[in-house]
Design a protein around this motif. Structure first.
Motif, PDB file in Angstrom:
ATOM      1  N   LYS A  38      12.684 -60.495  14.671  1.00  0.00           N
ATOM      2  CA  LYS A  38      11.773 -61.076  15.662  1.00  0.00           C
ATOM      3  C   LYS A  38      11.087 -59.944  16.425  1.00  0.00           C
ATOM      4  N   PHE A  39      10.198 -60.331  17.355  1.00  0.00           N
ATOM      5  CA  PHE A  39       9.470 -59.318  18.119  1.00  0.00           C
ATOM      6  C   PHE A  39       9.717 -59.519  19.610  1.00  0.00           C
ATOM      7  N   VAL A  40      10.014 -58.417  20.299  1.00  0.00           N
ATOM      8  CA  VAL A  40      10.313 -58.493  21.737  1.00  0.00           C
ATOM      9  C   VAL A  40       9.258 -57.705  22.511  1.00  0.00           C
ATOM     10  N   ASP A  41       8.544 -58.372  23.406  1.00  0.00           N
ATOM     11  CA  ASP A  41       7.546 -57.640  24.197  1.00  0.00           C
ATOM     12  C   ASP A  41       8.090 -57.231  25.566  1.00  0.00           C
ATOM     13  N   LYS A  42       9.000 -58.051  26.102  1.00  0.00           N
ATOM     14  CA  LYS A  42       9.404 -57.871  27.487  1.00  0.00           C
ATOM     15  C   LYS A  42      10.916 -57.998  27.661  1.00  0.00           C
ATOM     16  N   ILE A  43      11.450 -57.143  28.520  1.00  0.00           N
ATOM     17  CA  ILE A  43      12.845 -57.307  28.943  1.00  0.00           C
ATOM     18  C   ILE A  43      12.825 -57.367  30.470  1.00  0.00           C
ATOM     19  N   VAL A  44      13.483 -58.344  31.036  1.00  0.00           N
ATOM     20  CA  VAL A  44      13.486 -58.511  32.490  1.00  0.00           C
ATOM     21  C   VAL A  44      14.928 -58.491  32.987  1.00  0.00           C
ATOM     22  N   SER A  45      15.142 -57.742  34.054  1.00  0.00           N
ATOM     23  CA  SER A  45      16.472 -57.707  34.661  1.00  0.00           C
ATOM     24  C   SER A  45      16.618 -58.913  35.575  1.00  0.00           C
ATOM     25  N   ARG A  46      17.650 -59.683  35.377  1.00  0.00           N
ATOM     26  CA  ARG A  46      17.833 -60.900  36.171  1.00  0.00           C
ATOM     27  C   ARG A  46      18.209 -60.590  37.620  1.00  0.00           C
ATOM     28  N   PRO A  76      18.687 -52.860  20.797  1.00  0.00           N
ATOM     29  CA  PRO A  76      19.924 -52.210  21.274  1.00  0.00           C
ATOM     30  C   PRO A  76      19.764 -50.695  21.461  1.00  0.00           C
ATOM     31  N   ASP A  77      19.044 -50.034  20.544  1.00  0.00           N
ATOM     32  CA  ASP A  77      18.807 -48.585  20.684  1.00  0.00           C
ATOM     33  C   ASP A  77      17.933 -48.308  21.905  1.00  0.00           C
ATOM     34  N   TYR A  78      16.957 -49.188  22.115  1.00  0.00           N
ATOM     35  CA  TYR A  78      16.030 -49.039  23.247  1.00  0.00           C
ATOM     36  C   TYR A  78      16.794 -49.123  24.570  1.00  0.00           C
ATOM     37  N   ILE A  79      17.717 -50.075  24.640  1.00  0.00           N
ATOM     38  CA  ILE A  79      18.505 -50.245  25.868  1.00  0.00           C
ATOM     39  C   ILE A  79      19.437 -49.057  26.070  1.00  0.00           C
ATOM     40  N   GLU A  80      20.014 -48.627  24.988  1.00  0.00           N
ATOM     41  CA  GLU A  80      20.969 -47.521  25.074  1.00  0.00           C
ATOM     42  C   GLU A  80      20.288 -46.222  25.502  1.00  0.00           C
ATOM     43  N   ALA A  81      19.009 -46.069  25.106  1.00  0.00           N
ATOM     44  CA  ALA A  81      18.287 -44.828  25.401  1.00  0.00           C
ATOM     45  C   ALA A  81      17.871 -44.731  26.877  1.00  0.00           C
ATOM     46  N   SER A  82      17.906 -45.843  27.603  1.00  0.00           N
ATOM     47  CA  SER A  82      17.496 -45.814  29.004  1.00  0.00           C
ATOM     48  C   SER A  82      18.710 -46.052  29.893  1.00  0.00           C
ATOM     49  N   GLU A  83      18.998 -45.083  30.738  1.00  0.00           N
ATOM     50  CA  GLU A  83      20.173 -45.183  31.605  1.00  0.00           C
ATOM     51  C   GLU A  83      20.066 -46.406  32.515  1.00  0.00           C
ATOM     52  N   LEU A 109      18.281 -49.228  32.062  1.00  0.00           N
ATOM     53  CA  LEU A 109      18.447 -50.488  31.328  1.00  0.00           C
ATOM     54  C   LEU A 109      19.905 -50.718  30.959  1.00  0.00           C
ATOM     55  N   TYR A 110      20.538 -49.647  30.574  1.00  0.00           N
ATOM     56  CA  TYR A 110      21.938 -49.745  30.168  1.00  0.00           C
ATOM     57  C   TYR A 110      22.786 -50.233  31.348  1.00  0.00           C
ATOM     58  N   TYR A 111      22.472 -49.690  32.517  1.00  0.00           N
ATOM     59  CA  TYR A 111      23.170 -50.076  33.738  1.00  0.00           C
ATOM     60  C   TYR A 111      22.866 -51.546  34.078  1.00  0.00           C
ATOM     61  N   LEU A 112      21.575 -51.907  33.993  1.00  0.00           N
ATOM     62  CA  LEU A 112      21.158 -53.276  34.337  1.00  0.00           C
ATOM     63  C   LEU A 112      21.738 -54.318  33.377  1.00  0.00           C
ATOM     64  N   SER A 113      21.935 -53.895  32.105  1.00  0.00           N
ATOM     65  CA  SER A 113      22.459 -54.844  31.118  1.00  0.00           C
ATOM     66  C   SER A 113      23.868 -55.305  31.499  1.00  0.00           C
ATOM     67  N   ALA A 114      24.569 -54.445  32.244  1.00  0.00           N
ATOM     68  CA  ALA A 114      25.930 -54.795  32.668  1.00  0.00           C
ATOM     69  C   ALA A 114      25.942 -55.425  34.054  1.00  0.00           C
ATOM     70  N   ALA A 115      24.773 -55.394  34.741  1.00  0.00           N
ATOM     71  CA  ALA A 115      24.705 -55.923  36.116  1.00  0.00           C
ATOM     72  C   ALA A 115      24.734 -57.455  36.122  1.00  0.00           C
ATOM     73  N   ASP A 116      24.777 -58.009  37.313  1.00  0.00           N
ATOM     74  CA  ASP A 116      24.826 -59.464  37.493  1.00  0.00           C
ATOM     75  C   ASP A 116      23.690 -60.157  36.751  1.00  0.00           C
ATOM     76  N   GLY A 117      24.007 -61.114  35.909  1.00  0.00           N
ATOM     77  CA  GLY A 117      22.951 -61.854  35.208  1.00  0.00           C
ATOM     78  C   GLY A 117      22.432 -61.135  33.982  1.00  0.00           C
ATOM     79  N   GLY A 118      22.639 -59.824  33.898  1.00  0.00           N
ATOM     80  CA  GLY A 118      22.221 -59.060  32.727  1.00  0.00           C
ATOM     81  C   GLY A 118      20.711 -59.055  32.534  1.00  0.00           C
TER      82      GLY A 118
END
Ligand SMILES: [Zn+2]
Length: 410
Positions: A313-321, A337-344, A346-355
């Motif tokens: 699929k194609f992803v244009d946007k990622i939003v932190s909740r 997943p590589d994109y998220i891992e490459a940004s400190e 985003l990586y932090y936000l992915s584990a934050a409340d709501g992800g």
């Protein structure tokens, strides 16, 4: 007085240029020279399969592998050298180079990419047979789906310790996915819903193997491929293939047996055959979306066209909740997943409340907000076949301009 052998490419060309196995009554040199065989995976099995294909003089080979050579590969890979591991070279490229050294008459092309998203279905469609030399369940499921869509038989090989097995899978007869246990099936479903994990699994799917098991099993796979290349001889009763059967080899207490192995459930999602493919010579993966939609509409003589993104699929946007912060990856989902891992951050936000929330496109139509992106930028491989939905139903169109990228099909 020692005889000095002339080992120049010209001399080797002469060796494989004539009927190389004149004593084999079934061996048809023209069929073998014209054959197109796709080998997926250039690890232990892939190395052995390629070596045998080269010795037989199979004329056209595509080898696919996304991985690089590591030192641990050297104990069971006849085509790799320590220097290749020093340099971390790509398995597919080195394997292709060594096949050319063994037999310069073989036209072999390497694809260093993922098998589902890096290799267009047009490649599968033009192969006579596909040899699966993979070490992960998920990769086998993906290969099974692609081969079914393209209507190709694939010969699957598996090894573990001193044993191994070979099976042929064919649309309408037997299916790899249907042969999985409930446990394996659940595992696959979980992984398919997260492409990043799938890739990790492909990378780490290591099993205990020996060079001997790989030799035996890959040899049987190539023998099966030769039967499919010699279709008339096989249909005439000279051979029985392993399509619908499994050959099992046991080395610890030496034994080999073949038994029926057909699983084909009516509700399996893998059972698709993409018929009546329309080859459109103006279309490439480098064509922008808007132009592509217009060409397809015109060519199929339809009013509405929607491209279904079936493999990625194609992803244009990622939003932190948590703080509504937006990121614009503009990437295929498998790269997220590589994109998220490459940004400190985003990586932090992915584990934050709501992800994180990601905006994903499963289809591309006139409403797609990025009409200037090319199909390739969206994640569609070169020479792919697109499944499109029109007001008349499904249609299948090939990006036929990309054929020129594959020397083996010219
Ligand atoms: Zn199935």
């Amino acid at each position: 007085m020692p005889v000095i052998m002339d080992s120049s490419p010209g001399r080797q060309n002469e060796i494989w240029g004539k009927d190389v196995f004149p004593l084999l009554s079934w061996f048809k040199i023209d069929k073998v020279k014209n054959a197109k065989v796709m080998v997926v995976g250039a690890g232990a099995l892939g190395n052995e399969a390629l070596k045998n294909l080269a010795l037989f003089g199979v004329g056209n080979i595509i080898v696919v592998d996304f991985d690089q050579i590591e030192y641990s590969n050297l104990t069971r890979s006849i085509l790799f050298r320590p220097e290749d591991a020093d340099k971390g070279l790509y398995k597919a490229e080195v394997a292709a180079k060594r096949v050319r050294e063994i037999n310069p008459t073989v036209n072999i092309q390497a694809i260093c990419g993922d098998l589902s998203t890096g290799v267009g279905l047009g490649v599968y469609r033009r192969a006579d047979v596909v040899i699966g030399c993979l070490d992960s369940l998920i990769a086998r499921v993906l290969l099974n789906r692609q081969c079914f869509r393209a209507g190709k038989i694939w010969i699957e090989g598996g090894i573990g310790d001193l044993e191994g097995q070979v099976t042929g899978y064919q649309y309408g007869k037997n299916c790899y996915e249907c042969s999985l246990s409930e446990e394996e099936e659940a595992d696959i479903k979980a992984r398919l819903s997260c492409p990043g994990i799938a890739r990790e699994n492909e990378k780490s799917g290591r099993v205990a193997t020996t060079p001997v098991s790989a030799s035996i099993i890959a040899a049987i796979q190539v023998q099966e491929a030769m039967k499919i290349i010699h279709r008339e001889e096989t249909e005439g009763g000279a051979f029985t293939t392993l399509v619908g059967d499994i050959f099992h080899y046991e080395g610890a207490h030496p034994n080999a047996s073949t038994f029926e192995f057909t699983s084909y459930h009516p509700d399996c999602l893998s059972h698709e055959y993409w018929e009546n493919v329309v080859e459109i010579r103006e279309l490439s993966a480098d064509t922008p979306v808007s132009e592509c939609l217009e060409i397809i509409r015109e060519r199929l003589n339809v009013k509405t066209v929607e491209i279904n993104l079936r493999n990625d699929k194609f992803v244009d946007k990622i939003v932190s909740r948590s703080d509504n912060k937006k990121f614009l990856p503009m990437l295929p989902e498998s790269k997220i997943p590589d994109y998220i891992e490459a940004s400190e951050e985003l990586y932090y936000l992915s584990a934050a409340d709501g992800g994180l929330y990601q905006n994903t496109f499963e289809n591309i139509d006139e409403e797609f907000p990025y009409p200037d992106l090319t199909l390739h930028q969206i994640g569609i491989p070169y020479f792919d076949i697109l499944q499109v939905t029109t007001e008349k139903g499904y249609a299948y169109v090939e990006l036929s301009k990309d054929k020129e990228r594959y020397s083996i099909f010219l």
